[in-house]
Design a protein around this motif. Structure first.
Motif, PDB file in Angstrom:
ATOM      1  N   LYS A 144       0.897  -1.556  -0.241  1.00 41.07           N
ATOM      2  CA  LYS A 144      -0.032   0.067   0.121  1.00 41.07           C
ATOM      3  C   LYS A 144       0.536   1.254  -0.156  1.00 41.07           C
ATOM      4  O   LYS A 144       0.408   2.349  -0.572  1.00 41.07           O
ATOM      5  CB  LYS A 144      -0.778   0.253   0.976  1.00 41.07           C
ATOM      6  N   LYS A 145       1.798   1.242   0.105  1.00 39.89           N
ATOM      7  CA  LYS A 145       2.876   2.452   0.949  1.00 39.89           C
ATOM      8  C   LYS A 145       3.587   2.470  -0.259  1.00 39.89           C
ATOM      9  O   LYS A 145       3.173   3.852  -0.603  1.00 39.89           O
ATOM     10  CB  LYS A 145       3.933   1.839   1.390  1.00 39.89           C
TER      11      LYS A 145
ATOM     12  N   PRO B 138      -0.595   3.160  -4.298  1.00 35.15           N
ATOM     13  CA  PRO B 138      -2.262   3.060  -2.448  1.00 35.15           C
ATOM     14  C   PRO B 138      -3.275   2.828  -4.246  1.00 35.15           C
ATOM     15  O   PRO B 138      -4.776   2.622  -3.364  1.00 35.15           O
ATOM     16  CB  PRO B 138      -1.734   4.283  -2.535  1.00 35.15           C
TER      17      PRO B 138
ATOM     18  N   GLY C 158      -2.180  -2.179   5.691  1.00 34.78           N
ATOM     19  CA  GLY C 158      -2.475  -2.276   4.453  1.00 34.78           C
ATOM     20  C   GLY C 158      -3.447  -2.215   3.691  1.00 34.78           C
ATOM     21  O   GLY C 158      -3.278  -1.935   2.288  1.00 34.78           O
TER      22      GLY C 158
ATOM     23  N   ASP D  63      -7.370  -3.150   2.612  1.00 31.01           N
ATOM     24  CA  ASP D  63      -8.366  -2.108   2.225  1.00 31.01           C
ATOM     25  C   ASP D  63      -9.586  -3.663   2.611  1.00 31.01           C
ATOM     26  O   ASP D  63     -10.660  -2.950   3.506  1.00 31.01           O
ATOM     27  CB  ASP D  63      -8.817  -2.337   0.586  1.00 31.01           C
TER      28      ASP D  63
ATOM     29  N   ARG E  60      -7.729   6.747   5.416  1.00 34.33           N
ATOM     30  CA  ARG E  60      -8.596   5.372   4.514  1.00 34.33           C
ATOM     31  C   ARG E  60      -9.250   4.879   5.692  1.00 34.33           C
ATOM     32  O   ARG E  60      -8.998   4.114   6.875  1.00 34.33           O
ATOM     33  CB  ARG E  60      -7.337   4.494   4.098  1.00 34.33           C
TER      34      ARG E  60
END
Ligand code: GDG
Length: 734
Positions: free
Chosen positions: A153-154, A157, A190, A192, A227
């Motif tokens: 994710k970092k 994204p 990280g 979703d 998020r």
């Protein structure tokens, strides 16, 4: 969704070498057995380790293996023996596995293992990033890769990430023992969508996220600031039809085609038609409760001597993690127990336990499911336990009894099974006796229900529900994702600001211009904030309005330079530049006498909460209290307040970790509109962070540049992530 890639520690194939030729064999194990039936259907690659340390083979051999794997849409992440030792056997199997299965005494906390875990997780993440596109989805599996979601994710994204944990998630009291607990939680977050087998694991996870990271959890949504992350329970199913079909094939097979194993088993059953088979199948792991199972079986023979000679316990233990000391000890313990029970009850033609320490081909496994009258599944902790479900699917004639531990995730979906506590030998012995004597009718009735459910919610349904879940999360994230202020948006706002001759800037205070502190008295404006405000206020075209829920005395003390307009207590009071404080409406606060004792009671029963008294409102603050507990109290308080208030014109406002009770008919929206009627403007800006600011966003003209601070549902047009970003925005505006 474009492609779906899967990442797990191991690929679903084992690489075999015969002379100089390599070949692939499908691997055994919960995850591999489960996922390999779905991943090809969903496109993309399966990324994982091949099982061979890369320094043990030549570059040519490595290429040959990679080519074989690629044909199966598998990409292998090269790992060295050293990495395997520290990351897999070390941190994964000596730290996380025991701890997450509540074997805290077996857990080690070694820095070298942790460092390798971070390095190898990064390797997996980098590998995945090198083959994934922005609109791809990645589904990461299991406890060896807890950091990978955060790492991916970092770096990107835009990739949608799902994470599924196949083992239990332990309670906070156990999880907190880990020195790297925060890093692990941040890694998982990280993703979703985070999936667990059961609701219990999910709620333990929420509790850790709240207590260790302080994030808000609302239903099953976690607001991590930048998020929304969703966690949910997705009980993993099996490829039901595969087991059912194989069982049918076994039953229908003509004698000539039967394997030796099959023939031998049938000969035995024919020779001893009275004798019932009890089956257990698992990896030889301390979480599977094998010693307690054997002791319970012994208790069963001792307590019900009439069953001796009429029952055979077939115990298949698949070798696992044999290099680890605790597994070697367990092996010795199991060997001894089996030896001693067999020695005690053996007769010439009778051996109570058939113990197999090896793995078996799939056909033989199903043959055992088909031929055994009872399945005895007694883990002391087990994420799900697929064996229990496979046994049910293989029972074509619906006869068979399943005994399952309440500590296995599967027990939550299998209420028609006989459920036991794995530590209660007496109960297991009695349940075995009950199973031996259960009528065919009852067996069929229970089994039919179990089959209906497991057939419906099978492996494919599980996978598709998870993928659907990921799509839903994207929808939720969109709702919360009010537009960020991009460079273009900022330029447009700035141009509008520069061209306007009359401007009004409504600025909320706490959570907007300053961060929250444990004590609200400490959030005094600092010099840098005052400088920003002074610069803005110095421009004659600007009217700067601090619009806050704070009491008027505090605002008066902090903004005494008198070049800023103040609106206090959500609009009850205002002080225009060069004027005195004025009340917006005539108010009476007799109601406070009635409400205050109730708030005091809640302070008494909820440690670390306190009351703030303003001239026309009362506030109960619970920011410093234990989160879960105080949130429950907040709900109770609101409920009691509603009864107490009845139909008086008094409002209960649910702020950020505060409940404020104030007279009705006054709010920031009404106050801001009243201000605008006195000071009409060409350019209007409104910034705020909590729901009391929403009145302002709703009430102000459509041309207003409204900005919400943080990730929350809002009527504002734009969002800024933090107080720091608000300050940068205001500095850059002028
Ligand atoms: C982890 C979690 C969770 C076993 N022996 C043989 C063999 N197997 C197959 C079984 C079954 C699988 O291995 C074992 O799955 P489990 O679920 O029982 O257990 P774990 O391996 O510990 O798996 C567990 C699972 O992940 C999935 O999320 O349920 O809680 O610990 O499919 O059939 N297969 C063959 N020969 C054997 O000897 N062919």
């Amino acid at each position: 969704m474009n492609k779906l890639h899967i990442i797990s520690n191991r690929l679903p194939f084992q690489v075999n070498k015969l002379e100089n030729t390599y070949s692939l064999v499908e691997s055994v194990g919960g995850l591999a057995t489960g996922m390999k039936s779905v991943y090809k259907k969903l496109g993309g690659y399966w990324i994982g380790w091949s099982g061979i340390a890369h320094e043990t083979i030549s570059a040519d051999e490595s290429n040959t293996i990679d080519d074989l794997l690629k044909k199966e849409f598998c990409l292998s992440v090269p790992l060295s023996s050293d990495e395997i030792n520290l990351y897999y056997e070390g941190f994964s199997n000596n730290t996380i596995w025991p701890l997450f299965h509540y074997f805290t005494q077996h857990a080690t906390y070694k820095h070298d293992d942790w460092d390798a875990y971070v390095r190898v997780n990064q390797k997996f993440a980098d590998y995945a990033l090198s083959v994934c596109n922005d609109d791809d989805t990645i589904w990461i599996h299991d406890y060896q890769l807890l950091l990978v979601p955060g790492m991916i994710k970092k770096a990107n994204p835009n990739i949608s990430i799902g994470y599924f944990l196949h083992i239990p998630f332990p309670s906070y009291e156990v999880f907190r023992l880990l020195p790297w607990r925060k890093e692990l939680l941040e890694g998982i977050l990280g993703a979703d969508l985070i999936g667990f087998h059961t609701y219990d694991y999910e709620r333990h996870f929420f509790s850790c996220v709240r207590r260790l990271l302080g994030f808000d959890v609302n239903m099953n949504q976690i607001n991590i600031g930048s998020r929304i992350v969703v966690a949910d329970a997705f009980p993993m199913g099996i490829d039901y039809n595969k087991f059912e079909a194989k069982a049918q094939e076994i039953i229908a097979k003509p004698d000539l085609e039967k394997t030796d194993f099959s023939k031998e088993l049938e000969r035995f059953i024919e020779q001893f038609p009275e004798r019932k088979l009890i089956l257990s199948i698992d990896r030889l792991d301390y979480s599977k409760g094998i010693p307690n199972r054997l002791k319970s079986f012994e208790r069963f023979l001792a307590k019900y001597p009439e069953v001796v000679g009429k029952v055979t316990f077939v115990m298949l233990a698949v070798p696992s993690r044999e290099q680890i000391e605790h597994y070697q000890q367990l092996k010795r313990e199991v060997d001894e127990l089996v030896g001693s029970i067999n020695a005690k009850y053996r007769e010439i033609n009778y051996s109570p336990i058939w113990y197999f320490y090896r793995s078996m081909p799939f056909d033989q496994l199903v043959e055992l499911y088909v031929k055994s009258e009872i399945a005895l599944i007694t883990p002391v902790r087990d994420g799900m336990n697929l064996v229990a479900k496979e046994y049910v699917a293989s029972k074509i004639n619906k006869k068979g009894v399943i005994i399952i531990s309440e500590m296995a995730g599967a027990s939550k979906e299998m209420c028609e099974a006989l459920i036991i506590n794995p530590n209660n030998e007496e109960e297991i012995a009695d349940t075995l006796f009950q199973a031996m004597n259960m009528t065919d009718e009852e067996q069929i009735q229970r089994m039919s229900q179990l089959q209906l459910r497991l057939k419906r919610y099978d492996l494919f349904k599980w996978a598709s529900e998870f993928i659907k879940g990921l799509d839903k999360v994207a929808g939720i994230q969109r709702v919360f994702n009010t537009k960020s202020i991009s460079q273009n948006i900022f330029s447009a706002i700035k141009t509008h600001y520069a061209q306007a001759n009359k401007r009004v800037l409504f600025l909320d205070y706490d959570g907007t211009l300053v961060g929250f502190k444990s004590n609200p008295v400490l959030t005094k404006p600092d010099e840098s904030l005052l400088n920003i405000l002074r610069t803005l206020a110095a421009d004659k075209r600007n009217e700067i309005v601090i619009i806050s829920g704070r009491d008027k005395n505090t605002l008066n003390l902090w903004f005494n330079e008198n070049n800023i307009h103040l609106i206090a207590e959500h609009g009850i009071w205002h002080r225009r530049i060069d004027s005195d404080w004025t009340m917006s409406v005539a108010l009476d606060n007799a109601w406070m006498l009635k409400i205050k004792p109730l708030l005091e009671h809640f302070v008494d029963i909820t440690p670390a909460t306190f009351i703030e008294e303003k001239s026309y409102s009362l506030v109960w603050h619970y920011r410093n209290a234990e989160q879960e507990y105080s949130e429950r109290r907040a709900i109770e308080l609101k409920d009691e307040l509603k009864h107490l208030i009845g139909n008086q014109n008094i409002e209960i406002m649910d702020g950020d970790k505060v409940i404020e009770i104030k007279v009705g008919g006054v709010n920031k929206g009404i106050a801001a509109a009243a201000f605008l009627s006195e000071f009409p403007a060409e350019f209007i800006l409104a910034i705020g962070d909590d729901w009391t600011d929403e009145f302002m966003f709703k009430e102000l003209p459509d041309t207003t540049h409204s900005i919400k601070v943080g990730i929350k549902q809002t009527f504002a047009k734009y969002k800024l992530d933090s107080v720091e970003k608000v300050r940068e925005f205001l500095s850059a505006l002028h």
